[in-house]
Design an enzyme around this catalytic site. Structure first.
Site, PDB file in Angstrom:
ATOM      1  N   ASP A  12      -9.141  -8.725  10.033  1.00 12.14           N
ATOM      2  CA  ASP A  12      -8.155  -8.215   9.078  1.00 12.14           C
ATOM      3  C   ASP A  12      -8.729  -7.178   8.124  1.00 12.14           C
ATOM      4  OD1 ASP A  12      -6.387 -10.137  10.172  1.00 12.14           O
ATOM      5  OD2 ASP A  12      -7.216 -11.654   8.836  1.00 12.14           O
ATOM      6  N   HIS A  40      -2.990  -6.675  14.660  1.00 13.04           N
ATOM      7  CA  HIS A  40      -3.201  -5.518  13.798  1.00 13.04           C
ATOM      8  C   HIS A  40      -1.853  -5.133  13.233  1.00 13.04           C
ATOM      9  CE1 HIS A  40      -7.102  -4.731  15.417  1.00 13.04           C
ATOM     10  NE2 HIS A  40      -6.662  -4.404  16.607  1.00 13.04           N
TER      11      HIS A  40
HETATM   12  P1  GDP Z   1      -6.865  -5.529  11.402  1.00 14.51           P
HETATM   13  O1  GDP Z   1      -6.592  -6.742  12.197  1.00 14.51           O
HETATM   14  O2  GDP Z   1      -8.321  -5.354  11.128  1.00 14.51           O
HETATM   15  O3  GDP Z   1      -6.256  -4.317  11.967  1.00 14.51           O
HETATM   16  O4  GDP Z   1      -6.228  -5.752   9.978  1.00 14.51           O
HETATM   17  P2  GDP Z   1      -4.738  -6.204   9.575  1.00 14.51           P
HETATM   18  O5  GDP Z   1      -3.770  -5.325  10.240  1.00 14.51           O
HETATM   19  O6  GDP Z   1      -4.545  -7.633   9.695  1.00 14.51           O
HETATM   20  O7  GDP Z   1      -4.809  -5.982   8.011  1.00 14.51           O
HETATM   21  C1  GDP Z   1      -4.838  -4.791   7.452  1.00 14.51           C
HETATM   22  C2  GDP Z   1      -3.617  -4.651   6.562  1.00 14.51           C
HETATM   23  O8  GDP Z   1      -3.934  -3.756   5.567  1.00 14.51           O
HETATM   24  C3  GDP Z   1      -2.424  -4.066   7.266  1.00 14.51           C
HETATM   25  O9  GDP Z   1      -1.241  -4.557   6.678  1.00 14.51           O
HETATM   26  C4  GDP Z   1      -2.566  -2.575   7.018  1.00 14.51           C
HETATM   27  O10 GDP Z   1      -1.347  -1.873   7.041  1.00 14.51           O
HETATM   28  C5  GDP Z   1      -3.146  -2.580   5.666  1.00 14.51           C
HETATM   29  N1  GDP Z   1      -4.073  -1.511   5.356  1.00 14.51           N
HETATM   30  C6  GDP Z   1      -5.029  -0.945   6.146  1.00 14.51           C
HETATM   31  N2  GDP Z   1      -5.741  -0.055   5.433  1.00 14.51           N
HETATM   32  C7  GDP Z   1      -5.240  -0.090   4.179  1.00 14.51           C
HETATM   33  C8  GDP Z   1      -5.568   0.583   2.957  1.00 14.51           C
HETATM   34  O11 GDP Z   1      -6.497   1.371   2.873  1.00 14.51           O
HETATM   35  N3  GDP Z   1      -4.828   0.253   1.859  1.00 14.51           N
HETATM   36  C9  GDP Z   1      -3.821  -0.658   1.886  1.00 14.51           C
HETATM   37  N4  GDP Z   1      -3.159  -0.911   0.763  1.00 14.51           N
HETATM   38  N5  GDP Z   1      -3.495  -1.313   3.002  1.00 14.51           N
HETATM   39  C10 GDP Z   1      -4.184  -1.020   4.122  1.00 14.51           C
END
Ligand code: GDP
Length: 424
Positions: A12, A40
């Site tokens: 995440d 994701h």
């Molecule tokens: P992953 O499994 O590593 O892809 O991560 P997730 O999708 O579970 O969690 C990342 C969350 O953070 C998602 O809701 C993204 O839209 C959000 N996100 C990613 N980068 C950023 C950022 O730089 N700022 C903010 N506020 N949200 C972000």
């Protein structure tokens, strides 16, 4: 060139967003491990999507999305996701599925549920997607490869053989209904019809693609600390989350992976059980959870609230090292803009001795965080495009973390969108 996008922490970290962003310049995106257990979240021009099995490149017309042999492929879940993406206006993505990928069987999901029930309070906090039973069977050599779907006689014989032992467990350990080979055979035939147009020899395809100079992205799921060898065993996932495994789970030469982009979140979050040294609780945690990510830190697959903590330099330094990091993408930094002061975990105190080396699990359980407090920046940094334009305290936070972890932070993500990125 082959690049990997992987996580430094517990998952995440925002890998989906970074992959989606890097996919603009990629020809091929490959999932090489894991299954539909994690997800994701991607925000782009088509809307907001939670992907579990589809590679994050499916939103671009120019990319080919590949399911590598290392993936736990749940065929109906995969096609449900595919159909949803297409029904929301995304052009039908180009998909290839490895003939060596193995199939998550309906009974893997059942065994995952039954085992968690049986363990009760001592459960692993599994997402019950069948991942652990799937990989157990793979290494016990009773898994089913996609290629096996195309041989009826072989399939029937093998089903009979495999469910014999499953039924003993179902009857005597779990006291649940038994499996029926004919029913399973019918189900597998329906799987065959779904995957048939997409199956190919992925390693041969990638070998040629490398020769043709294509840009290939390997997309990791979860992060270093969930790796079965190098993570917080046994509270780990069942397939390797490391970039090195990309070579195996996609089927390409390890020396071709030239860039390893390790995604590291500006604070910590974790799901499931297990030691989490910099964890915070109560109102402090609730506020960070509510403000975190894009719309709160809740599981993309399960919706369950994530455990929250301050940035952990010890875990992240280790997480980056074990990935073989060439570049760190530091994400979700914008979320910290509300804090007057930001604690960071800079060491672990284990029975009176402070270390900055991440220990194996039995010692990790005893570790207490050594915190250092940095000043906050108290502004919204979303929309900023240049590193120099970030508030001074924000730059100091980044530079402090960079020095502690010892790997270059070359990208800073300050929002969930594709373009919310600062290159350094
Ligand atoms: P992953 O499994 O590593 O892809 O991560 P997730 O999708 O579970 O969690 C990342 C969350 O953070 C998602 O809701 C993204 O839209 C959000 N996100 C990613 N980068 C950023 C950022 O730089 N700022 C903010 N506020 N949200 C972000």
């Amino acid at each position: 060139m082959v690049k990997a996008v992987v996580g430094a922490n517990w998952g995440d970290e925002g890998k989906g967003k970074i992959t989606d962003m890097l996919a603009q310049e990629a020809d091929i995106i490959v999932r090489f491990q894991g299954g539909a257990n994690a997800g994701h979240t991607i925000v782009n021009d088509y809307g907001k999507f939670a992907l579990h099995t589809l590679p994050s490149g499916v939103f671009y017309g120019h990319t080919t999305s590949i399911i590598g042999n290392g993936v736990a492929l749940n065929i109906p879940v995969f096609f449900k996701e595919y159909n949803e993406v297409v029904s929301r206006g995304v052009p039908a993505p180009k998909i290839l599925i490895s003939n060596r990928a193995q199939i998550v069987m309906p009974y893997h999901i059942l065994f995952d549920q039954y085992e968690e029930e049986r363990l009760g309070g001592k459960s692993f906090g599994s997402t019950k997607s069948g991942i652990a039973p799937f990989y157990s069977d793979k290494y016990a050599k009773i898994g089913f490869q996609v290629s096996e779907l195309f041989d009826d006689d072989y399939l029937k014989e093998k089903l009979q053989r495999v469910i014999q032992t499953k039924n003993v467990l179902l009857e005597h350990l779990y006291h649940k209904p038994l499996l029926d080979a004919d029913e399973l055979f019918k189900e597998l035939v329906s799987y065959r019809e779904m995957v048939a147009p997409y199956v190919c020899d992925v390693s041969a395809y990638l070998w040629q693609a490398i020769r043709d100079g294509k840009e290939i992205l390997l997309e990791g799921q979860l992060g270093s600390l969930k790796d079965p060898d190098h993570g917080i065993y046994p509270m780990v996932t069942s397939s390797s989350t490391l970039a090195a495994y990309g070579a195996i789970g996609a089927g390409l030469p390890p020396y071709e992976i030239k860039k390893i982009v390790t995604v590291c979140k500006a604070y910590s979050s974790a799901v499931g059980a297990g030691a989490f040294v910099s964890e915070i609780f109560g109102d402090e945690a609730d506020e960070l959870r509510r403000r975190g990510g894009d719309g709160g830190e809740y599981g993309a697959t399960t919706g369950r609230p994530r455990r929250m903590g301050w940035f952990d330099c010890v875990a992240s330094k280790y997480g980056c090292r074990i990935q073989g990091t060439t570049d760190v993408a530091f994400t979700v930094l914008d979320v910290l803009g509300y804090l007057d002061e930001i604690p960071v975990c800079v060491g672990y105190d284990i029975e009176g001795e402070v270390t900055t080396e991440f220990p194996p699990t039995c010692l990790l359980e005893k570790a207490k965080p050594v915190l250092k407090t940095l000043p906050g920046w108290k502004t919204d940094i979303r929309g900023i495009k240049k590193y120099e334009d970030l508030p001074e305290n924000c730059r100091k936070y980044i530079e402090f973390v960079e020095e502690q972890i010892g790997f270059p932070i070359t990208m800073i993500s300050n929002g969930p969108g594709r373009n919310d990125i600062i290159y350094r």
